[in-house]
Design an enzyme around this catalytic site. Structure first.
Site, PDB file in Angstrom:
ATOM      1  CE1 TYR A   1      87.714  59.991  20.838  1.00  0.00           C
ATOM      2  CE2 TYR A   1      89.246  61.772  20.341  1.00  0.00           C
ATOM      3  CZ  TYR A   1      88.980  60.414  20.446  1.00  0.00           C
ATOM      4  OH  TYR A   1      89.945  59.498  20.162  1.00  0.00           O
TER       5      TYR A   1
ATOM      6  CB  SER B   1      97.115  52.770  18.857  1.00  0.00           C
ATOM      7  OG  SER B   1      96.905  52.812  17.454  1.00  0.00           O
ATOM      8  N   GLY B   2      93.727  51.999  18.711  1.00  0.00           N
ATOM      9  CA  GLY B   2      92.366  52.535  18.709  1.00  0.00           C
ATOM     10  C   GLY B   2      91.854  53.080  17.405  1.00  0.00           C
TER      11      GLY B   2
ATOM     12  CG  HIS C   1      84.046  55.216  13.733  1.00  0.00           C
ATOM     13  ND1 HIS C   1      83.374  56.422  13.668  1.00  0.00           N
ATOM     14  CD2 HIS C   1      85.325  55.518  14.049  1.00  0.00           C
ATOM     15  CE1 HIS C   1      84.208  57.410  13.941  1.00  0.00           C
ATOM     16  NE2 HIS C   1      85.407  56.890  14.172  1.00  0.00           N
TER      17      HIS C   1
ATOM     18  CB  CYS D   1      88.663  56.586  13.366  1.00  0.00           C
ATOM     19  SG  CYS D   1      88.994  55.910  15.013  1.00  0.00           S
TER      20      CYS D   1
ATOM     21  CG  ASN E   1      85.279  60.022  10.694  1.00  0.00           C
ATOM     22  OD1 ASN E   1      85.159  61.210  11.002  1.00  0.00           O
ATOM     23  ND2 ASN E   1      85.787  59.144  11.523  1.00  0.00           N
TER      24      ASN E   1
END
Length: 449
Positions: A322, A335-336, A340, A358, A360
């Site tokens: 992605y 680490s991200g 979001h 993440c 979502n």
């Protein structure tokens, strides 16, 4: 032949030019003179004392004053002593009275004064913070000894010039607002070995009282974390009295560090990877119960209580398979991992986990959270088969209260009020770690290290 003359009222003995021995008569004459002198000495001793000359009187007075000064110094001792050079500024000043109580101590360096305090008996005075390097200091002390005599003592000395220095930086910005989980983070330019001395030099004040502790993460990072979350709408001040503190052997701080920042409204979120819902608490009340989708198996969103680090709208996210511009993204790990907007997974939110790690959210819910979020808001993840990694973000909330205390060089709790902070024994702390989500993380996050 001998001849005795009288001249100017004095008797003189003059030997003749003949080379004959004086014989018995001469010895008798000398004995007579000596005896006469003895009579004069005896006569003087039996009368009034002979007058002392001015020079002798001055010398005696000077000797007496010197002896008195030495006695005073012995009773009222100042360390460092007068005339010392290259004094270690971290050792400080100590004034000690061997007899009686110290009345006053004044320490000056140019136009600056040095604060300090007495012991309970007023027999010892010490300065509060380290002295500054490369400066001249003068100490004037006054005491009253056991006999009621007033004693004064003075010492002037010069502190050393460091051959190497350390600097400290604080994460928080001046007058910036942060979330209720934000720890104070101090980083140092070189390793600190005198950790206890550094902790003692640090002061925290808060407009609302809290209990916390210092925690060393290695030798160059130091956190102050509260036992429970900060009270909302609190002003926090930090004062690092570091100038002159010896960070490690021969390495000194050469400046102080201060900062003031605010804690804003409470915004707490708890994401469950099992129920696929996010509970949102704002200003102490539940504000949302939103469907989410977290990391799919193998890319699991991991347990732990983190804090928000930054936010962006949009944020470019690049990973395996992605490359997307993502809206309303609030980051909580290095680490991200983000909370979001994810319009592509709305159909799975509340049902299953499909993300790359993440959290979502729907576009509507992501925007609502994004608009409220500030750095330092707590983000708790539960229900994951995996625990978070220490250091992947601000992870000091992974620690229990007992674990936090073990990270302090002093091993003590810190009680903070509007007037400053005080080190206290952990056993004397009456406050207990909260288990409510609004106050702190639950024990299921303690294992996430």
């Amino acid at each position: 032949m001998r001849q005795i003359d009288k001249a100017d009222g004095q008797r003189h003995i003059r030997a003749s030019r003949q080379g004959r021995s004086a014989g018995p008569g001469r010895w008798l004459a000398i004995t007579a003179v000596t005896g006469a002198a003895g009579l004069l000495i005896a006569a003087c001793s039996s009368g009034s004392p002979a007058p002392t000359t001015p020079a002798a009187s001055h010398s005696a007075a000077k000797a007496s004053a010197s002896a008195s000064a030495a006695a005073a110094r012995a009773q009222l001792h100042i360390s460092p002593g007068d005339g010392h050079h290259n004094v270690n500024p971290s050792k400080g000043i100590k004034v000690t009275s061997a007899s009686g109580k110290i009345q006053s101590v004044t320490v000056t360096s140019g136009h600056q004064t040095v604060s300090g305090s007495f012991n309970g008996a007023h027999t010892v005075w010490r300065n509060q913070w380290a002295l500054q390097p490369s400066r001249n200091y003068t100490v004037q002390a006054t005491a009253v000894n056991s006999s009621g005599t007033r004693i004064t003592s003075t010492s002037s000395f010069h502190t050393l010039t460091p051959g190497a220095s350390d600097t400290a930086m604080i994460f928080e910005g001046y007058k910036q607002s942060y979330g209720v989980a934000m720890p104070i983070r101090i980083t140092f330019s070189s390793p600190v070995t005198n950790k206890a001395a550094v902790e003692k030099a640090l002061q925290v004040s808060s407009s609302k009282p809290v209990t916390g502790a210092w925690y060393w993460d290695g030798n160059q990072t130091l956190y102050f974390r509260t036992m429970n979350y900060w009270p909302a709408n609190t002003t926090v001040s930090f004062d690092g009295h570091l100038n002159g503190v010896e960070a490690s052997a021969g390495v000194f701080f050469t400046a102080d560090l201060t900062q003031t920042f605010d804690i804003g409204p409470s915004l707490v979120v708890v994401a469950s990877t099992k129920t696929h819902y996010l509970n949102v608490f704002y200003k102490g009340k539940q504000w949302g119960h939103w469907p989410i989708s977290t990391g799919r198996p193998g890319l699991d969103t991991v347990n732990g209580t983190y804090i928000t680090l930054e936010k962006g709208n949009p944020v470019r996210m690049v990973g395996n398979g992605y490359n997307e511009l993502v809206n309303d993204a609030v980051r909580f790990t290095y680490s991200g991992d983000y909370l979001h907007s994810a319009p592509w997974s709305v159909g799975e939110q509340g049902i299953t986990n499909v993300s790359h790690g993440c959290v979502n959210l729907s576009p509507q819910h992501a925007a609502m959270y994004y608009n409220l979020a500030t750095p330092g808001d707590p983000v708790t993840v539960t229900g994951s088969p995996h625990t978070g990694k220490w250091g992947d973000g601000f992870t000091v909330w992974f620690l229990s209260w007992k674990q936090l205390l073990k990270g302090s060089a002093l091993g003590q709790a810190v009680q903070v009020t509007s007037s400053g902070s005080t080190f206290v024994s952990p056993s004397s702390v009456t406050q207990t770690p909260a288990t409510a989500r609004l106050a702190g993380p639950k024990p299921d996050n303690y294992a996430a290290q």
